[in-house]
Design a protein around this motif. Structure first.
Motif, PDB file in Angstrom:
ATOM      1  N   PHE A   3      -4.706  -0.826   8.234  1.00  0.00           N
ATOM      2  CA  PHE A   3      -3.753  -0.681   7.954  1.00  0.00           C
ATOM      3  C   PHE A   3      -3.134  -1.164   6.385  1.00  0.00           C
ATOM      4  O   PHE A   3      -3.881  -2.619   5.710  1.00  0.00           O
ATOM      5  CB  PHE A   3      -2.588  -1.756   9.083  1.00  0.00           C
ATOM      6  N   PHE A   4      -2.389  -0.458   5.508  1.00  0.00           N
ATOM      7  CA  PHE A   4      -2.817  -1.188   4.430  1.00  0.00           C
ATOM      8  C   PHE A   4      -1.344  -1.706   3.828  1.00  0.00           C
ATOM      9  O   PHE A   4      -0.156  -0.831   4.342  1.00  0.00           O
ATOM     10  CB  PHE A   4      -3.345   0.569   3.319  1.00  0.00           C
ATOM     11  N   VAL A  17       6.948   0.376  -6.745  1.00  0.00           N
ATOM     12  CA  VAL A  17       7.041   0.360  -5.269  1.00  0.00           C
ATOM     13  C   VAL A  17       6.640   0.006  -4.245  1.00  0.00           C
ATOM     14  O   VAL A  17       5.509   0.061  -4.124  1.00  0.00           O
ATOM     15  CB  VAL A  17       7.917   2.282  -4.978  1.00  0.00           C
ATOM     16  N   CYS A  18       6.585   0.229  -2.748  1.00  0.00           N
ATOM     17  CA  CYS A  18       6.321  -0.450  -2.012  1.00  0.00           C
ATOM     18  C   CYS A  18       6.136   0.460  -0.505  1.00  0.00           C
ATOM     19  O   CYS A  18       7.411   1.132  -0.465  1.00  0.00           O
ATOM     20  CB  CYS A  18       6.267  -1.923  -1.609  1.00  0.00           C
ATOM     21  N   PHE A  19       4.672   0.498  -0.096  1.00  0.00           N
ATOM     22  CA  PHE A  19       5.187   1.816   1.737  1.00  0.00           C
ATOM     23  C   PHE A  19       3.680   0.460   2.687  1.00  0.00           C
ATOM     24  O   PHE A  19       3.160   0.412   2.033  1.00  0.00           O
ATOM     25  CB  PHE A  19       4.951   2.649   1.465  1.00  0.00           C
ATOM     26  N   ASN A  20       3.551   1.053   3.803  1.00  0.00           N
ATOM     27  CA  ASN A  20       2.408   1.013   4.090  1.00  0.00           C
ATOM     28  C   ASN A  20       2.549   2.336   4.683  1.00  0.00           C
ATOM     29  O   ASN A  20       2.640   3.253   4.828  1.00  0.00           O
ATOM     30  CB  ASN A  20       2.941   0.087   5.578  1.00  0.00           C
ATOM     31  N   ASN A  43      13.730  -0.570   6.682  1.00  0.00           N
ATOM     32  CA  ASN A  43      12.766  -0.770   5.571  1.00  0.00           C
ATOM     33  C   ASN A  43      11.462  -0.188   6.022  1.00  0.00           C
ATOM     34  O   ASN A  43      10.783  -0.034   7.324  1.00  0.00           O
ATOM     35  CB  ASN A  43      12.531  -2.041   4.606  1.00  0.00           C
ATOM     36  N   HIS A  44      10.161  -0.186   5.143  1.00  0.00           N
ATOM     37  CA  HIS A  44       9.180   0.317   5.108  1.00  0.00           C
ATOM     38  C   HIS A  44       8.425  -0.906   6.418  1.00  0.00           C
ATOM     39  O   HIS A  44       7.534   0.217   7.029  1.00  0.00           O
ATOM     40  CB  HIS A  44       8.732   0.592   4.024  1.00  0.00           C
ATOM     41  N   MET A  66       4.600   5.299   4.909  1.00  0.00           N
ATOM     42  CA  MET A  66       5.838   4.808   5.559  1.00  0.00           C
ATOM     43  C   MET A  66       6.550   4.366   4.709  1.00  0.00           C
ATOM     44  O   MET A  66       6.169   2.973   3.788  1.00  0.00           O
ATOM     45  CB  MET A  66       5.722   3.393   6.569  1.00  0.00           C
ATOM     46  N   PRO A  67       7.038   5.046   3.972  1.00  0.00           N
ATOM     47  CA  PRO A  67       8.133   4.259   2.276  1.00  0.00           C
ATOM     48  C   PRO A  67       9.406   3.802   3.021  1.00  0.00           C
ATOM     49  O   PRO A  67       9.554   3.531   3.831  1.00  0.00           O
ATOM     50  CB  PRO A  67       8.438   6.056   1.733  1.00  0.00           C
ATOM     51  N   ASN A  68       9.390   3.468   1.576  1.00  0.00           N
ATOM     52  CA  ASN A  68      10.716   2.377   1.815  1.00  0.00           C
ATOM     53  C   ASN A  68      11.801   3.071   0.526  1.00  0.00           C
ATOM     54  O   ASN A  68      11.074   3.325  -0.715  1.00  0.00           O
ATOM     55  CB  ASN A  68      10.499   0.934   1.258  1.00  0.00           C
TER      56      ASN A  68
END
Length: 246
Positions: A3-4, A17-20, A43-44, A66-68
């Motif tokens: 998981f990142f 930006v952030c995403f999982n 959200n993400h 999984m983006p936000n």
């Protein structure tokens, strides 16, 4: 599975930006990928926190990205950021490079719930050279009945789409997209909705619109409202739809 929680500077959005990401550890290259989209109030992090999707991805051997996108309806917003371009172009290119994901159309999928279900079908129908299949769970599939001055999400719709009475007839409407589809590669589409969901009528309207248009379209419904118990069950079915050999 690894998981990142990822952050980087997006050129498209002009901001950090952030995403999982959930990546299979036993795959060295050419990993099948589901771009997994959140709903309007999420959200993400929501899929990871509220469902067992990581376990389903592990069983199927697929990566999840999984983006936000805030409350953007996965659009290049009239008054905001270009989230559609960010997800469909930049994020795909970036994640394929960083995680060595497959670049093959047949290995690339998009899914989402509610606003994300709308986004998933819209993306697959417009970016059919990149995405081979999409899944919409409780999707906002009749966007024109909601994104207007008297609709459910007046402010969000105005920021995303501008000041208009309807989106019918434009490429922001998934119903219009299936009716006018002229591409040579039709994406496979999985659709599910709870029978007590407030978006059930949206889903029936899309289901009627796609009939007889040559798409591989699989529809399921079951007891449930606009809720995670339903989405957790049907995202597993959607992933199986993506990965089952045809």
């Amino acid at each position: 599975m690894a998981f990142f929680n990822c952050y980087y500077k997006s050129e498209t959005l002009g901001q950090d930006v952030c995403f999982n990401a959930v990546i299979p550890e036993n795959c060295a290259d050419n990993i099948k990928t589901v771009y997994l989209l959140h709903g309007l109030s999420d959200n993400h992090t929501s899929w990871e926190r509220r469902s067992s999707v990581e376990r389903y991805a592990q069983n199927a051997g697929v990566a999840l990205i999984m983006p936000n996108v805030d409350r953007s309806f996965y659009t290049d917003m009239k008054y905001g950021r270009n989230f559609y371009t960010f997800v469909t172009k930049e994020l795909v290119d970036y994640t394929r490079k960083v995680f060595r994901l497959s670049k093959k159309r047949e290995d690339t999928f998009v899914a989402g719930l509610s606003m994300g279900g709308y986004g998933a079908f819209k993306i697959a129908l417009r970016e059919y050279e990149t995405f081979s299949a999409a899944a919409s769970l409780s999707g906002v599939l009749d966007i024109s009945s909601h994104a207007n001055p008297s609709g459910n999400w007046q402010i969000d719709a105005f920021l995303a789409f501008g000041d208009g009475d309807t989106l019918e007839g434009t490429n922001e409407s998934v119903i219009t997209l299936v009716k006018n589809f002229k591409g040579d590669k039709k994406p496979r589409l999985y659709q599910a909705c709870g029978t007590e969901d407030f978006l059930y009528e949206d889903n029936q309207k899309f289901r009627e619109a796609i009939k007889g248009r040559g798409f591989e379209h699989f529809y399921e419904e079951g007891s449930g409202g606009h809720e995670w118990n339903f989405w957790d069950k049907y995202i597993e079915r959607a992933i199986k739809f993506f990965t089952d050999e045809k």
